[in-house]
Design an enzyme around this catalytic site. Structure first.
Site, PDB file in Angstrom:
ATOM      1  N   ASN A 115       0.853  -1.186   0.000  1.00  0.00           N
ATOM      2  CA  ASN A 115       0.000   0.000   0.000  1.00  0.00           C
ATOM      3  C   ASN A 115       0.896   1.246   0.000  1.00  0.00           C
ATOM      4  OD1 ASN A 115      -1.834   2.008   0.444  1.00  0.00           O
ATOM      5  ND2 ASN A 115      -2.758   1.113   2.280  1.00  0.00           N
ATOM      6  N   LEU A 116       0.852   1.999  -1.088  1.00  0.00           N
ATOM      7  CA  LEU A 116       1.733   3.173  -1.192  1.00  0.00           C
ATOM      8  C   LEU A 116       1.214   4.352  -0.372  1.00  0.00           C
ATOM      9  CD1 LEU A 116       2.784   3.129  -4.971  1.00  0.00           C
ATOM     10  CD2 LEU A 116       3.619   1.760  -3.064  1.00  0.00           C
ATOM     11  N   LYS A 117      -0.008   4.211   0.154  1.00  0.00           N
ATOM     12  CA  LYS A 117      -0.630   5.255   0.997  1.00  0.00           C
ATOM     13  C   LYS A 117      -0.445   6.633   0.357  1.00  0.00           C
ATOM     14  CE  LYS A 117      -0.954   2.521   5.129  1.00  0.00           C
ATOM     15  NZ  LYS A 117      -1.036   2.453   6.578  1.00  0.00           N
TER      16      LYS A 117
ATOM     17  N   GLU B 137      -6.370  -6.106   9.769  1.00  0.00           N
ATOM     18  CA  GLU B 137      -5.359  -5.160  10.254  1.00  0.00           C
ATOM     19  C   GLU B 137      -5.817  -4.527  11.562  1.00  0.00           C
ATOM     20  OE1 GLU B 137      -2.866  -3.437   6.700  1.00  0.00           O
ATOM     21  OE2 GLU B 137      -4.584  -2.173   7.115  1.00  0.00           O
TER      22      GLU B 137
ATOM     23  N   ILE C  95      -0.823  -0.402  13.070  1.00  0.00           N
ATOM     24  CA  ILE C  95      -0.475   0.121  11.739  1.00  0.00           C
ATOM     25  C   ILE C  95       0.623   1.184  11.856  1.00  0.00           C
ATOM     26  CG2 ILE C  95      -1.351   1.511   9.813  1.00  0.00           C
ATOM     27  CD1 ILE C  95      -3.989   0.012  10.032  1.00  0.00           C
TER      28      ILE C  95
ATOM     29  N   HIS D 138     -10.301   0.465   4.360  1.00  0.00           N
ATOM     30  CA  HIS D 138      -9.035   0.536   5.095  1.00  0.00           C
ATOM     31  C   HIS D 138      -9.242   1.360   6.367  1.00  0.00           C
ATOM     32  CE1 HIS D 138      -4.884   1.572   6.085  1.00  0.00           C
ATOM     33  NE2 HIS D 138      -4.534   0.515   5.367  1.00  0.00           N
TER      34      HIS D 138
END
Ligand code: G3P
Length: 219
Positions: A8-10, A140, A145, A92
């Site tokens: 996940n490149l966020k 998650e 995180i 998410h």
């Protein structure tokens, strides 16, 4: 068993906007002896870049159920498909959506053959969405995180629980939060998951290619 890693490149500075292309170019031609499926989850500002990297696989970080039309600030599954983006995360922890919206979006995505990874913060949340056919449940725990404690060592029993619940509907599981290395990947597979959803361990590494290469090296 297919092993999967979603990176996940966020919206990290090194992996989005002006720097996204440079970041992704590091992974062209990378070694993948374990034949792990690798997917990069793009931020909306970078969807267009997917077409420049036909050798990589892309998901969106989020998607809506709307069609083309009056949708200020949102975008459709159709538009993602036009860019060659092959699926999406949904719900998410950093982009939570109401249950009715998850169901509506997944229904539409299914009718279009567009896979959706539903993120869940607990086994009970995962259970709510099994019957509607996500490609994966990504478990998650939000408190882990971006940290240094991996979900695989902090909550192994919960992972087993999620995997067991999801198995009843044949939905594979990814685990994420604090994942950094090959040990975390192996542990996730041992616990019955299909792989990991990872961000900072790769994106913020001094050497993202080396970190991803070592993550997928199954000993
Ligand atoms: O989507 C992946 C994510 O939320 C986990 O982030 O930085 O703990 O790998 P990170």
């Amino acid at each position: 068993m297919d092993k999967t890693v979603i990176v996940n490149l966020k919206h990290y500075k090194v992996s989005s906007g002006n720097r996204c292309e440079n970041f992704l170019s590091k992974f062209i031609g990378m070694d993948n002896p374990s034949d792990t499926r690798i997917v990069f989850a793009l931020n909306p500002i970078d969807f267009r870049i997917a077409k420049s990297f036909p050798e990589l696989d892309f998901y969106a970080q989020h998607v809506y159920s709307i069609d083309f039309g009056a949708g200020t600030g949102r975008y459709s599954i159709e538009s993602l498909m036009d860019f060659g983006i092959e699926g999406s995360l949904l719900n998410h922890s950093e982009m939570r959506v109401p249950e009715c919206q998850i169901i509506e979006t997944l229904d539409k995505a299914k009718s279009m053959g567009f896979p959706i990874v539903i993120c869940a913060e607990s086994p009970s949340e995962a259970e709510k969405y099994l019957a509607i056919g996500p490609e994966y449940i990504a478990y998650e725990p939000p408190e882990l995180i971006g940290g240094n404690v991996s979900v695989t060592s902090a909550n192994p029993e919960i992972i087993r629980d999620v995997v067991e619940k999801c198995a009843k509907n044949s939905v594979p599981v990814l685990v994420g939060a604090g994942v950094k290395n090959n040990h975390d990947m192996k542990k996730s597979l041992e616990l019955g998951a299909r792989g990991v959803l990872v961000a900072s361990g790769i994106v913020l590494s001094d050497d993202p290619l080396a970190s991803l290469t070592s993550l997928i090296e199954i000993l």
